[in-house]
Design a protein around this motif. Structure first.
Motif, PDB file in Angstrom:
ATOM      1  N   VAL A   1      47.287  49.305  45.428  1.00 44.89           N
ATOM      2  CA  VAL A   1      47.443  49.094  46.870  1.00 44.89           C
ATOM      3  C   VAL A   1      48.794  48.459  47.182  1.00 44.89           C
ATOM      4  O   VAL A   1      49.462  48.822  48.157  1.00 44.89           O
ATOM      5  CB  VAL A   1      46.294  48.223  47.413  1.00 44.89           C
ATOM      6  CG1 VAL A   1      46.563  47.825  48.854  1.00 44.89           C
ATOM      7  CG2 VAL A   1      44.976  48.981  47.323  1.00 44.89           C
ATOM      8  N   ALA A   2      49.205  47.484  46.339  1.00 44.56           N
ATOM      9  CA  ALA A   2      50.450  46.760  46.598  1.00 44.56           C
ATOM     10  C   ALA A   2      51.677  47.646  46.478  1.00 44.56           C
ATOM     11  O   ALA A   2      52.751  47.293  46.968  1.00 44.56           O
ATOM     12  CB  ALA A   2      50.564  45.574  45.640  1.00 44.56           C
ATOM     13  N   LYS A   3      51.554  48.806  45.844  1.00 46.70           N
ATOM     14  CA  LYS A   3      52.690  49.711  45.720  1.00 46.70           C
ATOM     15  C   LYS A   3      52.841  50.626  46.930  1.00 46.70           C
ATOM     16  O   LYS A   3      53.788  51.396  47.008  1.00 46.70           O
ATOM     17  CB  LYS A   3      52.547  50.547  44.440  1.00 46.70           C
ATOM     18  CG  LYS A   3      52.795  49.727  43.176  1.00 46.70           C
ATOM     19  CD  LYS A   3      52.832  50.594  41.939  1.00 46.70           C
ATOM     20  CE  LYS A   3      53.198  49.755  40.719  1.00 46.70           C
ATOM     21  NZ  LYS A   3      53.283  50.579  39.498  1.00 46.70           N
ATOM     22  N   ARG A   4      51.895  50.534  47.859  1.00 50.72           N
ATOM     23  CA  ARG A   4      52.027  51.330  49.080  1.00 50.72           C
ATOM     24  C   ARG A   4      53.164  50.764  49.921  1.00 50.72           C
ATOM     25  O   ARG A   4      53.317  49.548  50.049  1.00 50.72           O
ATOM     26  CB  ARG A   4      50.724  51.298  49.869  1.00 50.72           C
ATOM     27  CG  ARG A   4      49.556  51.969  49.186  1.00 50.72           C
ATOM     28  CD  ARG A   4      48.286  51.790  49.997  1.00 50.72           C
ATOM     29  NE  ARG A   4      48.414  52.322  51.338  1.00 50.72           N
ATOM     30  CZ  ARG A   4      47.500  52.172  52.292  1.00 50.72           C
ATOM     31  NH1 ARG A   4      46.406  51.468  52.040  1.00 50.72           N
ATOM     32  NH2 ARG A   4      47.690  52.683  53.486  1.00 50.72           N
ATOM     33  N   PRO A   5      53.977  51.613  50.508  1.00 46.19           N
ATOM     34  CA  PRO A   5      55.095  51.125  51.324  1.00 46.19           C
ATOM     35  C   PRO A   5      54.605  50.535  52.644  1.00 46.19           C
ATOM     36  O   PRO A   5      53.466  50.789  53.065  1.00 46.19           O
ATOM     37  CB  PRO A   5      55.926  52.390  51.559  1.00 46.19           C
ATOM     38  CG  PRO A   5      54.934  53.505  51.502  1.00 46.19           C
ATOM     39  CD  PRO A   5      53.942  53.091  50.443  1.00 46.19           C
ATOM     40  N   PRO A   6      55.436  49.733  53.316  1.00 45.16           N
ATOM     41  CA  PRO A   6      55.068  49.204  54.633  1.00 45.16           C
ATOM     42  C   PRO A   6      54.771  50.335  55.609  1.00 45.16           C
ATOM     43  O   PRO A   6      55.287  51.439  55.481  1.00 45.16           O
ATOM     44  CB  PRO A   6      56.315  48.418  55.056  1.00 45.16           C
ATOM     45  CG  PRO A   6      57.017  48.099  53.782  1.00 45.16           C
ATOM     46  CD  PRO A   6      56.766  49.270  52.887  1.00 45.16           C
ATOM     47  N   SER A   7      53.931  50.023  56.589  1.00 40.04           N
ATOM     48  CA  SER A   7      53.570  51.028  57.577  1.00 40.04           C
ATOM     49  C   SER A   7      53.678  50.426  58.969  1.00 40.04           C
ATOM     50  O   SER A   7      54.027  49.253  59.137  1.00 40.04           O
ATOM     51  CB  SER A   7      52.128  51.512  57.332  1.00 40.04           C
ATOM     52  OG  SER A   7      51.212  50.454  57.588  1.00 40.04           O
ATOM     53  N   ALA A   8      53.351  51.235  59.970  1.00 36.47           N
ATOM     54  CA  ALA A   8      53.409  50.754  61.352  1.00 36.47           C
ATOM     55  C   ALA A   8      52.363  49.685  61.625  1.00 36.47           C
ATOM     56  O   ALA A   8      52.506  48.881  62.544  1.00 36.47           O
ATOM     57  CB  ALA A   8      53.220  51.934  62.317  1.00 36.47           C
ATOM     58  N   LYS A   9      51.301  49.652  60.820  1.00 38.82           N
ATOM     59  CA  LYS A   9      50.260  48.643  60.990  1.00 38.82           C
ATOM     60  C   LYS A   9      50.421  47.464  60.040  1.00 38.82           C
ATOM     61  O   LYS A   9      49.883  46.390  60.289  1.00 38.82           O
ATOM     62  CB  LYS A   9      48.879  49.275  60.784  1.00 38.82           C
ATOM     63  CG  LYS A   9      48.450  50.200  61.906  1.00 38.82           C
ATOM     64  CD  LYS A   9      47.013  50.649  61.698  1.00 38.82           C
ATOM     65  CE  LYS A   9      46.524  51.514  62.866  1.00 38.82           C
ATOM     66  NZ  LYS A   9      45.103  51.939  62.678  1.00 38.82           N
ATOM     67  N   HIS A  10      51.110  47.669  58.921  1.00 30.87           N
ATOM     68  CA  HIS A  10      51.315  46.618  57.924  1.00 30.87           C
ATOM     69  C   HIS A  10      52.804  46.548  57.591  1.00 30.87           C
ATOM     70  O   HIS A  10      53.250  47.085  56.578  1.00 30.87           O
ATOM     71  CB  HIS A  10      50.490  46.903  56.666  1.00 30.87           C
ATOM     72  CG  HIS A  10      49.015  47.006  56.912  1.00 30.87           C
ATOM     73  ND1 HIS A  10      48.403  48.206  57.210  1.00 30.87           N
ATOM     74  CD2 HIS A  10      48.037  46.076  56.936  1.00 30.87           C
ATOM     75  CE1 HIS A  10      47.114  48.003  57.395  1.00 30.87           C
ATOM     76  NE2 HIS A  10      46.863  46.714  57.236  1.00 30.87           N
ATOM     77  N   SER A  11      53.545  45.890  58.454  1.00 30.59           N
ATOM     78  CA  SER A  11      55.004  45.884  58.321  1.00 30.59           C
ATOM     79  C   SER A  11      55.490  45.096  57.111  1.00 30.59           C
ATOM     80  O   SER A  11      56.613  45.302  56.646  1.00 30.59           O
ATOM     81  CB  SER A  11      55.650  45.318  59.589  1.00 30.59           C
ATOM     82  OG  SER A  11      55.254  43.967  59.796  1.00 30.59           O
ATOM     83  N   PHE A  12      54.670  44.173  56.578  1.00 31.58           N
ATOM     84  CA  PHE A  12      55.055  43.405  55.399  1.00 31.58           C
ATOM     85  C   PHE A  12      54.628  44.090  54.103  1.00 31.58           C
ATOM     86  O   PHE A  12      54.853  43.561  53.023  1.00 31.58           O
ATOM     87  CB  PHE A  12      54.448  42.003  55.439  1.00 31.58           C
ATOM     88  CG  PHE A  12      55.189  41.054  56.339  1.00 31.58           C
ATOM     89  CD1 PHE A  12      56.483  40.661  56.042  1.00 31.58           C
ATOM     90  CD2 PHE A  12      54.593  40.553  57.479  1.00 31.58           C
ATOM     91  CE1 PHE A  12      57.173  39.783  56.862  1.00 31.58           C
ATOM     92  CE2 PHE A  12      55.270  39.667  58.308  1.00 31.58           C
ATOM     93  CZ  PHE A  12      56.565  39.289  58.002  1.00 31.58           C
ATOM     94  N   GLY A  13      53.993  45.233  54.191  1.00 32.73           N
ATOM     95  CA  GLY A  13      53.507  45.893  52.997  1.00 32.73           C
ATOM     96  C   GLY A  13      52.154  45.332  52.582  1.00 32.73           C
ATOM     97  O   GLY A  13      51.437  44.712  53.376  1.00 32.73           O
ATOM     98  N   PHE A  14      51.797  45.539  51.301  1.00 30.07           N
ATOM     99  CA  PHE A  14      50.466  45.172  50.825  1.00 30.07           C
ATOM    100  C   PHE A  14      50.516  44.237  49.621  1.00 30.07           C
ATOM    101  O   PHE A  14      49.586  44.182  48.818  1.00 30.07           O
ATOM    102  CB  PHE A  14      49.688  46.440  50.459  1.00 30.07           C
ATOM    103  CG  PHE A  14      49.444  47.348  51.636  1.00 30.07           C
ATOM    104  CD1 PHE A  14      48.279  47.261  52.376  1.00 30.07           C
ATOM    105  CD2 PHE A  14      50.410  48.275  52.022  1.00 30.07           C
ATOM    106  CE1 PHE A  14      48.066  48.088  53.467  1.00 30.07           C
ATOM    107  CE2 PHE A  14      50.211  49.102  53.119  1.00 30.07           C
ATOM    108  CZ  PHE A  14      49.030  49.005  53.849  1.00 30.07           C
ATOM    109  N   GLY A  15      51.610  43.485  49.487  1.00 30.09           N
ATOM    110  CA  GLY A  15      51.752  42.583  48.349  1.00 30.09           C
ATOM    111  C   GLY A  15      50.694  41.511  48.280  1.00 30.09           C
ATOM    112  O   GLY A  15      50.362  41.015  47.192  1.00 30.09           O
ATOM    113  N   ARG A  16      50.110  41.128  49.408  1.00 32.77           N
ATOM    114  CA  ARG A  16      49.096  40.074  49.414  1.00 32.77           C
ATOM    115  C   ARG A  16      47.769  40.539  48.826  1.00 32.77           C
ATOM    116  O   ARG A  16      46.873  39.716  48.589  1.00 32.77           O
ATOM    117  CB  ARG A  16      48.880  39.548  50.831  1.00 32.77           C
ATOM    118  CG  ARG A  16      50.052  38.741  51.327  1.00 32.77           C
ATOM    119  CD  ARG A  16      49.805  38.120  52.690  1.00 32.77           C
ATOM    120  NE  ARG A  16      50.981  37.360  53.076  1.00 32.77           N
ATOM    121  CZ  ARG A  16      51.201  36.104  52.725  1.00 32.77           C
ATOM    122  NH1 ARG A  16      50.301  35.462  52.011  1.00 32.77           N
ATOM    123  NH2 ARG A  16      52.294  35.477  53.082  1.00 32.77           N
TER     124      ARG A  16
END
Length: 339
Positions: free
Chosen positions: A113-128
């Motif tokens: 999941v954390a390797k997914r790029p940022p999106s319009a809904k998750h601008s910080f990405g999925f590192g958390r």
């Protein structure tokens, strides 16, 4: 002096220039019906932070995958052996390894999941996702610790027959398996979630040692209380490590100041940069594990000096505090009283 208050005078952090009016209308339309690609909004240009909000580096999914297969496979073996030998040490360790398998599965999912790029809904990405999975792992392990403690108390009051030879043999095999898994996980210490999974496996390692010792004591002496006593000893050791994982992941999820960053020193050093009059509304946190970010308001004398001041600030923050992702808002003294 660092103050916490909010002002609104947006200045581009790299050039010091006000963004064109069309930018505000283009990005703040509340009733847009057509969803446009947001890739350009997440882009980092020359001079921006090198961190891209996407998990990269040496964190290998293969490490977690192999660890998951080994742990889950041997957990099934321990379940059968524990029931056959009537050993709480083996059954507890089997439950612990099953929890570790879940932990490793969550860790693997978090890496994907954390390797997914940022999106319009998750601008910080999925590192958390990594820290969230680590926190859930810790809570699950607390539940296992409580269950083992309860079962051990019951066994101490009402000892049950245990096949020491079987427990000793399976405990020895489990020790080898856990050593292998621990070695695999130790090859990747750049991820907080892999560290959390390693804590689980180290607990399993101790559990296997306890099972081996329990089997040997019962086999050679017939002292049945050794089984629940060693189970309690292992849970106390695991509890200490689990609390550490929970504390670290909780601090990250609550956007706490990174442990290696001195918030007061950062504010002091910012105020000492040539051209800076004061600093306020300063925040420092980790966007992804190991990647600190900073936002704040800086009061300066002249907006024409902002590009030079900003370059000096960014150089200082990176060299002295390891902070690469910086967003600052420049303000003039006469603007501080305006709303």
């Amino acid at each position: 002096m660092i103050e916490h208050e909010s002002r609104h005078f947006p200045v581009h952090s790299q050039t010091g220039a006000m963004p064109p009016a069309s930018t505000f209308f283009r990005t703040r339309m509340p009733n847009q019906t057509k969803r446009e690609p947001s890739t350009h909004l997440h882009a980092h240009r020359a001079g921006d932070a090198s961190q891209q909000h996407v998990l990269t580096g040496s964190r290998s999914q293969k490490i977690l995958a192999w660890s998951l297969l080994l742990t889950l496979g041997f957990a099934l073996v321990e379940v059968g052996a524990g029931v056959w030998s009537n050993s709480l040490a083996l059954i507890s360790d089997a439950g612990h390894m099953a929890t570790d398998a879940i932990a490793l599965g969550l860790a693997l999912l978090a890496q994907i999941v954390a390797k997914r790029p940022p999106s319009a809904k998750h601008s910080f990405g999925f590192g958390r996702a990594e820290a969230l999975a680590a926190f859930v792992n810790g809570l699950a392990l607390l539940a296992v610790i409580a269950w083992i403690g309860f079962q051990a108390a019951m066994r101490l009051m009402h000892p049950e027959a245990v096949q020491g030879g079987t427990v000793m043999a399976v405990g020895g095999l489990g020790l080898l398996v856990n050593l292998m898994v621990a070695w695999i996980l130790s090859r990747d210490q750049s991820s907080v979630n892999t560290k959390a999974a390693l804590v689980h496996v180290m607990g399993d390692l101790l559990g296997s040692i306890a099972a081996l010792a329990s089997g040997a004591i019962i086999y050679y002496t017939g002292w049945l209380q050794a089984d629940p006593l060693l189970s309690v000893f292992v849970t106390l050791l695991i509890l200490n490590s689990t609390v550490g994982v929970l504390r670290e992941s909780y601090h990250f999820l609550m956007e706490g100041v990174p442990h290696d960053v001195d918030y007061l020193k950062v504010g002091e050093h910012l105020a000492q940069v040539a051209g800076v009059l004061s600093v306020h509304d300063l925040h420092v946190w980790e966007m992804t594990p190991g990647e600190a970010a900073l936002i704040g308001h800086v009061e300066i004398r002249d907006l024409q000096e902002w590009p030079t001041v900003l370059r000096a600030i960014k150089h200082m923050l990176l060299e002295q505090h390891g902070i690469d992702h910086v967003t600052l808002q420049a303000e003039l003294p006469e603007m501080l009283g305006q709303t």
